[in-house]
Write a protein that holds these residues in place. Structure first.
Motif, short mmCIF file in Angstrom:
data_model
loop_
_atom_site.label_atom_id
_atom_site.label_comp_id
_atom_site.label_asym_id
_atom_site.label_seq_id
_atom_site.Cartn_x
_atom_site.Cartn_y
_atom_site.Cartn_z
N GLN A 1 87.94 -103.37 -50.68
CA GLN A 1 88.52 -102.10 -50.29
C GLN A 1 90.01 -102.09 -50.62
OE1 GLN A 1 87.03 -102.33 -46.09
NE2 GLN A 1 86.41 -100.23 -46.47
N TRP A 2 90.54 -100.88 -50.90
CA TRP A 2 91.97 -100.72 -51.17
C TRP A 2 92.54 -99.70 -50.20
CZ3 TRP A 2 88.29 -101.36 -54.86
CH2 TRP A 2 88.49 -102.37 -55.81
N PHE A 3 93.77 -99.97 -49.71
CA PHE A 3 94.43 -99.08 -48.78
C PHE A 3 95.89 -98.88 -49.17
CE2 PHE A 3 91.11 -101.26 -46.36
CZ PHE A 3 90.43 -100.20 -45.78
N GLU A 4 96.43 -97.73 -48.74
CA GLU A 4 97.85 -97.45 -48.90
C GLU A 4 98.40 -97.04 -47.54
OE1 GLU A 4 99.84 -94.89 -52.22
OE2 GLU A 4 99.56 -93.57 -50.46
N ALA A 5 99.55 -97.57 -47.16
CA ALA A 5 100.15 -97.25 -45.86
C ALA A 5 101.53 -96.65 -46.07
CB ALA A 5 100.23 -98.50 -44.99
N HIS A 6 101.80 -95.58 -45.34
CA HIS A 6 103.12 -94.96 -45.32
C HIS A 6 103.71 -95.23 -43.94
CE1 HIS A 6 106.14 -91.74 -44.89
NE2 HIS A 6 106.27 -91.88 -46.21
N ILE A 7 104.83 -95.94 -43.89
CA ILE A 7 105.43 -96.37 -42.63
C ILE A 7 106.77 -95.66 -42.49
CG2 ILE A 7 106.17 -98.37 -41.29
CD1 ILE A 7 104.41 -100.01 -43.37
N ALA A 8 106.88 -94.79 -41.49
CA ALA A 8 108.09 -93.97 -41.35
C ALA A 8 108.60 -94.02 -39.91
CB ALA A 8 107.79 -92.53 -41.74
N PRO A 9 109.92 -94.15 -39.73
CA PRO A 9 110.50 -94.14 -38.37
C PRO A 9 110.52 -92.72 -37.81
CG PRO A 9 112.24 -94.28 -40.02
CD PRO A 9 110.94 -94.35 -40.77
N LEU A 10 110.33 -92.60 -36.50
CA LEU A 10 110.41 -91.31 -35.81
C LEU A 10 111.67 -91.32 -34.95
CD1 LEU A 10 106.65 -90.98 -34.76
CD2 LEU A 10 107.77 -89.97 -36.74
N TRP A 11 112.77 -90.86 -35.53
CA TRP A 11 114.06 -90.96 -34.84
C TRP A 11 114.25 -89.89 -33.77
CZ3 TRP A 11 116.93 -95.14 -35.46
CH2 TRP A 11 116.80 -95.90 -36.64
N SER A 12 113.72 -88.70 -34.00
CA SER A 12 114.10 -87.56 -33.16
C SER A 12 113.18 -87.32 -31.98
CB SER A 12 114.17 -86.29 -34.02
OG SER A 12 112.91 -86.04 -34.60
N PRO B 1 114.57 -97.87 -44.13
CA PRO B 1 114.00 -96.57 -44.52
C PRO B 1 112.48 -96.62 -44.53
CG PRO B 1 114.74 -97.77 -46.46
CD PRO B 1 115.16 -98.60 -45.28
N ALA B 2 111.87 -95.44 -44.66
CA ALA B 2 110.41 -95.37 -44.75
C ALA B 2 109.93 -96.12 -45.98
CB ALA B 2 109.96 -93.91 -44.82
N GLU B 3 108.75 -96.72 -45.88
CA GLU B 3 108.19 -97.50 -46.98
C GLU B 3 106.74 -97.12 -47.22
OE1 GLU B 3 108.73 -101.68 -47.22
OE2 GLU B 3 110.65 -101.69 -46.15
N ILE B 4 106.32 -97.30 -48.48
CA ILE B 4 104.91 -97.13 -48.87
C ILE B 4 104.44 -98.44 -49.48
CG2 ILE B 4 103.28 -95.89 -50.33
CD1 ILE B 4 105.12 -93.49 -50.23
N ILE B 5 103.40 -99.00 -48.92
CA ILE B 5 102.86 -100.26 -49.45
C ILE B 5 101.35 -100.11 -49.62
CG2 ILE B 5 104.70 -101.64 -48.43
CD1 ILE B 5 101.32 -102.07 -46.95
N ASP B 6 100.78 -100.95 -50.46
CA ASP B 6 99.32 -100.96 -50.59
C ASP B 6 98.82 -102.39 -50.55
OD1 ASP B 6 99.46 -102.03 -53.32
OD2 ASP B 6 100.11 -100.02 -53.89
N TRP B 7 97.57 -102.52 -50.19
CA TRP B 7 96.95 -103.83 -50.12
C TRP B 7 95.44 -103.69 -50.30
CZ3 TRP B 7 97.60 -100.93 -45.82
CH2 TRP B 7 96.60 -100.95 -44.85
N SER B 8 94.80 -104.79 -50.54
CA SER B 8 93.34 -104.78 -50.70
C SER B 8 92.72 -105.82 -49.79
CB SER B 8 92.95 -105.06 -52.15
OG SER B 8 93.35 -106.35 -52.55
N GLU B 9 91.47 -105.59 -49.46
CA GLU B 9 90.69 -106.54 -48.65
C GLU B 9 89.41 -106.87 -49.39
OE1 GLU B 9 90.12 -104.92 -44.77
OE2 GLU B 9 92.27 -104.92 -44.28
#
Length: 374
Positions: A101-112, A87-95
């Protein structure tokens, strides 16, 4: 005869093929998003990058693995799970490098969506959308607010505890001791005054921040403002045995500004020079014109003392809330640790800036550069 060798991307997908995989409609949609976006295939290979991503992460080449540009293990692991029908996931990380710096990523599949001629294993999405939000400003604001609440609570708690202790003493062991009672009452008055100053500065800072986006519209005469501050602080200078030398134009020098706020700026700067540079027995206040950006004139006002000076490592933090070079000395001088923070916020609202120059043993110079009204 020279032969030309074309290096194909590691995934084996050419730029032309990537263009066919991501159609124009998807490109338009992804480019319309305000956040950096990467369209990658199930192998983690970049197929398209929107304008916001190129601005934040630099030039990204279609056909390169996403890991070439973003080396966050948590993001790459989440991308692997999503590409394997997760399923789609939301993760965050820092550098930490080059800056925190701080970032948030939303990773979603494009099925259609169509994925061109690319062969995709059954049960796996052909394309995946990785949307990234830069949380750096938000995180810094949260940290600043948390530090502010902690510092304000500490600053208020100390005099409050002192007041409580002396009241209990007067009500108990010192009930019949007139000498001790008189001494304690004076200390209690000092502590109550300290709390009042702190609350006044907190309220002042809050009001200034609420109006930070409102540009001043009144015309004020800068030399008159500075002279007003000098006159108001002359009794303090006489008490400390400090001479104030001023060099200001006789003619009006107009700026767009709130008079009361600018009086507060120069009151703070001159009072700091008197209190912390009194050992030099002299303060110079000088004003001149400066050419900014070739066309826009500005005024430059310098308040210089000849006291002990400030170590270089403290200079970048002097305008932080509650930051003190010497806590004991600041409290002895009845400082709240908010004066220069208030100065910075007022000057920011007036599109002005503050520069601090100091060396140990050579005094300190605080220079305000403020645009001139045309």
């Amino acid at each position: 005869m020279k032969t030309r060798t074309t290096l194909r991307p590691p995934s084996g997908v050419s730029r032309k093929e990537a263009d066919e995989i991501v159609d124009k409609g998807m490109k338009s949609a992804v480019n319309a998003l305000p956040h950096p976006c990467f369209v990658v295939d199930y192998r983690g290979t970049t197929q398209y990058v929107n304008h916001a991503a190129r601005k934040l992460f630099g030039n990204v080449t279609a056909g390169d693995p996403l890991s070439f540009r973003i080396r966050a293990p948590s993001l790459l692991e989440a991308l692997d799970r999503v590409s394997n029908a997760g399923p789609a996931e939301i993760i965050d990380w820092s550098e930490k490098v080059p800056t925190e710096q701080w970032f948030e990523a939303h990773i979603a599949p494009l099925w259609s969506v169509s994925h061109g001629n690319m062969a995709v294993p059954r049960g796996r999405p052909g394309l995946i959308l990785v949307t990234i939000r830069d949380l750096t400003d938000t995180k810094r604001l949260e940290r600043m607010r948390a530090d502010f609440v902690a510092n304000a609570s500490h600053e208020l708690r100390t005099p409050l505890a002192s007041l409580t202790g002396f009241i209990e003493t007067i009500m108990g062991p010192a009930r019949d001791d007139a000498t001790a009672r008189e001494k304690f009452l004076q200390i209690m008055l000092d502590q109550a005054e300290r709390m009042r100053r702190l609350i006044d500065d907190l309220l002042s800072l809050s009001r200034i921040e609420m109006r930070a986006h409102v540009q001043p519209s009144h015309i004020a005469d800068l030399p008159t403002i500075i002279r007003h501050s000098v006159d108001a602080l002359m009794p303090v200078a006489e008490e400390l045995g400090v001479t104030i030398n001023i060099e200001l134009p006789e003619r009006p020098q107009e700026i767009l500004g709130e008079r009361d706020e600018l009086v507060q700026v120069f009151n703070n700067l001159i009072e700091n020079a008197l209190k912390y540079g009194s050992s030099g027995k002299r303060i110079d206040i000088h004003m001149d014109n400066q050419d900014m950006s070739g066309a826009n004139e500005a005024f430059k006002v310098t308040v210089k003392d000849y006291g002990p000076g400030i170590d270089p490592e403290h200079l970048p933090r002097l305008t932080e809330r509650f930051y003190r070079v010497d806590v004991a000395t600041s409290r002895q001088m009845k400082g709240t640790g908010l004066g220069l923070a208030i100065v910075k916020h007022i000057l920011t609202r007036h599109k002005a800036k503050l520069e601090i120059d100091s060396q140990p043993g050579e005094g300190a110079a605080f220079t305000v550069t403020i645009p001139r009204h045309k």
